[in-house]
Write an enzyme that holds these catalytic residues in place. Structure first.
Site, PDB file in Angstrom:
ATOM      1  N   GLU A 121      26.343 211.720  10.587  1.00  0.00           N
ATOM      2  CA  GLU A 121      27.383 210.855  10.789  1.00  0.00           C
ATOM      3  C   GLU A 121      28.045 210.442  12.073  1.00  0.00           C
ATOM      4  O   GLU A 121      28.418 209.453  12.342  1.00  0.00           O
ATOM      5  CB  GLU A 121      28.485 211.312   9.546  1.00  0.00           C
ATOM      6  CG  GLU A 121      27.152 210.866   8.256  1.00  0.00           C
ATOM      7  CD  GLU A 121      26.994 212.774   7.298  1.00  0.00           C
ATOM      8  OE1 GLU A 121      27.034 212.805   6.920  1.00  0.00           O
ATOM      9  OE2 GLU A 121      26.945 213.394   8.557  1.00  0.00           O
TER      10      GLU A 121
ATOM     11  N   GLU B 107      24.079 216.600   2.078  1.00  0.00           N
ATOM     12  CA  GLU B 107      24.797 216.016   0.706  1.00  0.00           C
ATOM     13  C   GLU B 107      24.980 216.528  -0.844  1.00  0.00           C
ATOM     14  O   GLU B 107      24.437 217.099  -1.733  1.00  0.00           O
ATOM     15  CB  GLU B 107      26.153 215.904   0.605  1.00  0.00           C
ATOM     16  CG  GLU B 107      27.069 215.215   2.027  1.00  0.00           C
ATOM     17  CD  GLU B 107      27.674 213.611   2.240  1.00  0.00           C
ATOM     18  OE1 GLU B 107      28.584 213.870   2.119  1.00  0.00           O
ATOM     19  OE2 GLU B 107      26.997 212.369   2.706  1.00  0.00           O
TER      20      GLU B 107
HETATM   21  N1  T1G Z   1      17.924 205.968   7.852  1.00  0.00           N
HETATM   22  C1  T1G Z   1      17.479 205.121   7.986  1.00  0.00           C
HETATM   23  N2  T1G Z   1      15.922 205.184   8.876  1.00  0.00           N
HETATM   24  C2  T1G Z   1      15.906 206.714   9.818  1.00  0.00           C
HETATM   25  C3  T1G Z   1      16.747 207.344   9.724  1.00  0.00           C
HETATM   26  C4  T1G Z   1      17.978 206.942   8.671  1.00  0.00           C
HETATM   27  N3  T1G Z   1      18.703 208.016   7.920  1.00  0.00           N
HETATM   28  N4  T1G Z   1      16.552 208.211  10.230  1.00  0.00           N
HETATM   29  C5  T1G Z   1      15.510 207.972  10.882  1.00  0.00           C
HETATM   30  N5  T1G Z   1      15.247 206.915  10.915  1.00  0.00           N
HETATM   31  C6  T1G Z   1      13.384 206.633  10.972  1.00  0.00           C
HETATM   32  C7  T1G Z   1      13.747 206.158  12.923  1.00  0.00           C
HETATM   33  O1  T1G Z   1      14.339 204.283  13.133  1.00  0.00           O
HETATM   34  C8  T1G Z   1      12.611 205.948  13.029  1.00  0.00           C
HETATM   35  O2  T1G Z   1      12.010 204.487  12.473  1.00  0.00           O
HETATM   36  C9  T1G Z   1      12.110 206.742  12.243  1.00  0.00           C
HETATM   37  O3  T1G Z   1      12.468 207.334  11.389  1.00  0.00           O
HETATM   38  C10 T1G Z   1      11.422 208.257  13.314  1.00  0.00           C
HETATM   39  O4  T1G Z   1      13.163 208.276  13.525  1.00  0.00           O
HETATM   40  C11 T1G Z   1      26.105 209.346   3.087  1.00  0.00           C
HETATM   41  C12 T1G Z   1      26.725 208.486   5.705  1.00  0.00           C
HETATM   42  C13 T1G Z   1      15.829 213.188  10.954  1.00  0.00           C
HETATM   43  C14 T1G Z   1      16.089 213.542  13.634  1.00  0.00           C
HETATM   44  O5  T1G Z   1      22.461 210.214  11.056  1.00  0.00           O
HETATM   45  O6  T1G Z   1      18.814 212.157  13.496  1.00  0.00           O
HETATM   46  O7  T1G Z   1      23.869 210.134   5.621  1.00  0.00           O
HETATM   47  O8  T1G Z   1      11.214 203.861  14.419  1.00  0.00           O
HETATM   48  O9  T1G Z   1      11.883 208.420  15.700  1.00  0.00           O
HETATM   49  O10 T1G Z   1      12.760 211.719  16.570  1.00  0.00           O
HETATM   50  O11 T1G Z   1      27.767 210.524   3.963  1.00  0.00           O
HETATM   51  O12 T1G Z   1      15.403 210.297  12.997  1.00  0.00           O
HETATM   52  O13 T1G Z   1       9.690 204.913  12.830  1.00  0.00           O
HETATM   53  O14 T1G Z   1      10.342 203.215  12.176  1.00  0.00           O
HETATM   54  O15 T1G Z   1      14.002 209.509  15.028  1.00  0.00           O
HETATM   55  O16 T1G Z   1      11.519 212.920  14.465  1.00  0.00           O
HETATM   56  C15 T1G Z   1      22.790 210.307   8.062  1.00  0.00           C
HETATM   57  C16 T1G Z   1      19.231 210.580  11.592  1.00  0.00           C
HETATM   58  C17 T1G Z   1      22.805 209.148   7.957  1.00  0.00           C
HETATM   59  C18 T1G Z   1      20.205 211.343  11.099  1.00  0.00           C
HETATM   60  C19 T1G Z   1      14.106 212.357  13.007  1.00  0.00           C
HETATM   61  N6  T1G Z   1      21.661 210.631   8.544  1.00  0.00           N
HETATM   62  N7  T1G Z   1      17.490 210.680  11.188  1.00  0.00           N
HETATM   63  O17 T1G Z   1      13.703 212.838  14.710  1.00  0.00           O
HETATM   64  O18 T1G Z   1      12.161 210.777  14.927  1.00  0.00           O
HETATM   65  S1  T1G Z   1      24.256 208.792   7.420  1.00  0.00           S
HETATM   66  C20 T1G Z   1      21.320 210.932  10.194  1.00  0.00           C
HETATM   67  C21 T1G Z   1      17.640 211.796  13.483  1.00  0.00           C
HETATM   68  C22 T1G Z   1      24.442 209.218   6.216  1.00  0.00           C
HETATM   69  C23 T1G Z   1      26.353 210.166   4.139  1.00  0.00           C
HETATM   70  C24 T1G Z   1      26.155 209.495   5.614  1.00  0.00           C
HETATM   71  C25 T1G Z   1      15.739 211.606  13.414  1.00  0.00           C
HETATM   72  C26 T1G Z   1      15.079 213.194  13.063  1.00  0.00           C
HETATM   73  P1  T1G Z   1      10.292 203.973  13.306  1.00  0.00           P
HETATM   74  P2  T1G Z   1      12.647 209.246  14.670  1.00  0.00           P
HETATM   75  P3  T1G Z   1      12.903 212.505  15.183  1.00  0.00           P
END
Ligand code: T1G
Length: 696
Positions: free
Chosen positions: A125, A105
């Site tokens: 999401e 976004e």
């Molecule tokens: N928020 C907080 N922590 C996050 C995070 C996030 N969005 N994404 C990853 N982490 C942390 C995770 O807990 C881990 O922490 C570390 O990063 C590495 O993650 C407003 C409402 C990016 C593809 O859904 O899909 O935006 O264990 O082990 O395999 O409209 O993380 O090291 O302490 O998964 O390399 C939308 C979620 C949010 C993406 C990387 N975004 N993340 O994968 O590492 S909602 C997502 C992923 C939003 C808006 C809306 C994957 C990754 P720790 P990992 P990875």
């Protein structure tokens, strides 16, 4: 954010860098910094253009999911992005790696977008029970159209650079130094005097009013039942007919509805449960070469996981034809992944190149990890481990893939218990993401750390479990299965049991699962199980089917018959007769068993057994149990797992239901677990109990 602030100047172009490891999530401080930067750069006459970029592999992986369980802090992302878009100078997004959710976004609020070849652009999401709440539903269709927007947001899967360019989301591919390329392009745009190109000012693509309704109807029923998918479609439909401001406001309202839903809380709970920190990561030993013993279905699947995960594998089996069949299966699984686009040609070739076969156990000599996947029999495994103990190199981790047997007994036979752990993969092992890492009494922290590290490296979710019969997952499965078996003896039809639990959200009914896995497997385990409940009714239906050679799909008949024209599953009246005969022999009167009762008994059996397992320390946290059941047994993700589900029902209510079941079905199986009774008495939850234990 770095000490000297997120902004650096490259002449008359300013570069704002998202620097919030590990994934540059848009946490409150990041939002504050971005808003402040845009406001000051926009009014700075020496700045002619702005570039937004991410530090490290990723641009921005979205909003900070951890903040969703706290009161929202201003500035909120929609307002920040509105300000970015309003900027009077060209704002160029330099995209790389994960550009997801709020990160996507943010990119859409910029005026121009360039990207590196590793771009992963998407809206995951929905997998958190949410919808894009910061303008994505209004801006994306103006670039990519309705169909692509609907698919991207309800599917949640990211796009690579080529489709992102084809859809008009990304304007330009940048090879080489991404940020330098973006700065040069931004300067070009400023030199050309090109005005900011605000996506919200682009025309709304034409749409057919019915297209959104049609799209919603075409979604799987399981998705239509959830809060987020219908609201995503509604938010997009609003963007098609409402002015931008109104559409943004409507999307935000729908987003807040999702945010408060139990389904989204469940999915966010699982997000972190599946990313639980591995124990002692610094003690993990490097593993470049491994060996897998037993070239059967599990052995082949584990070999594929290791090889596609970048680890060399020697697949070992004593019998030539078994080895040939195993290697052929490994090859066909890798070929299939390549065909389905899960592996690109280079990765597939690499994986094939890492696998070799051997008929001699001595081939384990060069391995740093050995995983055994032979017949589920204690004597067979102990005999094998006694030889592995001699043949495997010093410090080599010896892992057993047993699903129920005593890991300490197996370790003792190896003569080096410190090196022995359990790595319980789930079938099909090349697909299922779960691995229960069994911590034996003698397992060293280094061996356990190595097992966890390898599991994570090959893309698995590794959950530590204690060494007890059935560990966590299968032990709970026995309680869950017990209740469906008893319900059938009391009058429930096999297909009614499966339908009830599927309607609850289970990926598959337990009887269909039994037929898929093979009823002979469980039968074999129960025959060897010393501490099996002394109850003639216990798994009597499954045992009777197995006694008759009805092992399920592999024999064409089990709970269902599969010998119809397409081999599809069909109820079998013979099974009903067989169950009635057993019920009569056991003196069990027939009655109507409603779907609600079936679900109640099976799911509460899971919860009660889960609480016992926590009491005994066989599982470390309720979240571990939830990650196991949602990734190994098809428990509905939108319910968060058995323990989260129990918390959402309220433990006092759960306890009352269990006490009622104890009254109607006897205390033998329905004695409330101590932990459950205690927490219910205190009116608290498993989550709060865990938070208190971990000092939260
Ligand atoms: N928020 C907080 N922590 C996050 C995070 C996030 N969005 N994404 C990853 N982490 C942390 C995770 O807990 C881990 O922490 C570390 O990063 C590495 O993650 C407003 C409402 C990016 C593809 O859904 O899909 O935006 O264990 O082990 O395999 O409209 O993380 O090291 O302490 O998964 O390399 C939308 C979620 C949010 C993406 C990387 N975004 N993340 O994968 O590492 S909602 C997502 C992923 C939003 C808006 C809306 C994957 C990754 P720790 P990992 P990875």
């Amino acid at each position: 954010m770095s000490a000297d602030g997120p902004v650096r100047r490259d002449g008359d172009v300013a570069v704002f860098t998202f620097d919030n490891p590990p994934v540059n999530a848009l946490s409150h401080p990041v939002r504050e910094a971005l808003l402040a930067a845009i406001e000051s750069l926009d009014s700075d006459p020496s700045v002619r253009a702005i570039v937004l970029a991410g530090k490290g592999r990723n641009f921005v992986a979205g909003a900070d999911v951890r903040e969703f369980d706290r009161p929202p802090l201003e500035p909120l992302l929609p307002a920040v992005l509105t300000r970015v878009e309003a900027c009077g100078k060209p704002v160029v997004a330099a995209l790389s790696g994960a550009t997801l959710g709020g990160g996507a976004e943010t990119a859409l609020a910029c005026h121009y977008r360039c990207a590196a070849g590793d771009l992963q652009f998407g809206f995951p999401e929905v997998s958190l029970g949410l919808l894009p709440g910061a303008g994505g539903t209004v801006r994306l269709p103006r670039l990519a159209g309705w169909q692509a927007s609907l698919d991207l947001m309800t599917g949640g899967r990211p796009l690579g650079i080529d489709p992102a360019i084809e859809l008009g989301i990304v304007d330009r591919r940048m090879d080489g130094d991404l940020v330098a390329g973006a700065v040069a392009w931004a300067r070009e745009l400023a030199d050309a005097g090109l005005p900011p190109r605000r996506v919200l000012e682009l025309p709304v693509p034409p749409s057919r009013p019915a297209q959104f309704e049609e799209y919603l109807r075409a979604l799987p029923a399981s998705a239509r039942k959830l809060p987020a998918p219908p609201r995503i479609v509604e938010a997009l439909a609003c963007a098609a007919i409402l002015p931008a401001e109104a559409a943004l406001a409507r999307a935000r309202t729908l987003f807040m509805e999702c945010l408060g839903s139990v389904e989204s809380r469940a999915l966010r709970h699982l997000f972190f449960a599946e990313r639980r920190p591995a124990p002692d990561p610094d003690l993990a030993r490097p593993v470049a070469q491994s060996a897998v013993i037993g070239a059967g279905t599990m052995g082949a699947g584990i070999t594929v996981s290791l090889a596609t995960g970048g680890i060399g594998v020697t697949l070992i089996d004593a019998r030539q034809e078994a080895l040939d069949a195993g290697l052929a299966r490994v090859k066909s699984l890798i070929d299939a992944s390549e065909r389905k686009g899960r592996l690109d040609a280079a990765a597939a070739a690499g994986a094939r190149g890492r696998v070799r076969g051997s008929l001699t156990l001595a081939a384990v000599a060069g391995a740093e990890l050995v995983i055994e996947a032979v017949f589920e029999n204690l004597a067979v495994k102990c005999e094998l481990f006694s030889r592995l103990g001699e043949l495997a190199g010093p410090g080599c981790v010896l892992a057993t893939n047993t699903s129920t047997l005593d890991v300490d007994a197996i370790a003792a036979s190896a003569g080096r218990p410190a090196d022995v752990v359990g790595m319980h993969f789930f079938s099909p092992a090349n697909v299922m993401r779960l691995v229960e890492v069994v911590h034996g009494r003698g397992s060293s922290r280094g061996s356990l750390a190595t097992a966890h590290a390898v599991a994570k490296r090959i893309g698995k979710i590794a959950i530590p479990v204690g060494n007890a019969f059935g560990f966590v997952g299968n032990r709970m499965l026995y309680a869950y299965g017990r209740e469906k078996e008893l319900a059938m003896l009391e009058g429930a039809r096999p297909e009614a049991v499966d339908r009830a639990l599927q309607d609850f959200g289970m990926a598959m009914g337990p009887n269909a699962v039994g037929d898929l896995a093979g009823l002979d497997i469980g039968w074999q385990v129960r025959k060897e199980w010393q501490d099996k409940p002394d109850d003639p009714r216990y798994y009597r239906v499954s045992d009777r089917l197995a006694e008759l050679g009805r092992f399920g799909q592999k024999t064409g008949r089990g709970f269902y018959r599969y010998d119809g024209p397409g081999g599809e599953r069909a109820p079998d009246p013979e099974v009903v007769d067989l169950i009635l005969a057993e019920a009569e022999r056991l003196g069990i009167p027939q009655r109507t068993v409603e779907a609600g009762e079936i679900v109640n008994r099976c799911v509460l059996a899971l919860v009660n057994e889960g609480a016992r397992i926590l009491d005994e320390g066989i599982a470390e946290t309720p979240a571990d149990i939830d990650a196991i059941w949602c990734n190994g047994y098809g428990f509905p993700r939108h319910r968060g797992g058995p323990m989260f589900h129990a918390d959402s029902l309220g433990l006092p209510a759960v306890l009352r239901s269990i006490r009622a079941l104890s009254a109607s079905h006897g205390a033998r199986y329905w004695e409330p677990a101590g932990l459950l009774a205690r927490l219910a008495g205190e009116g608290t939850t498993f989550a709060a109990w865990q938070a208190a234990r971990s000092g939260g």
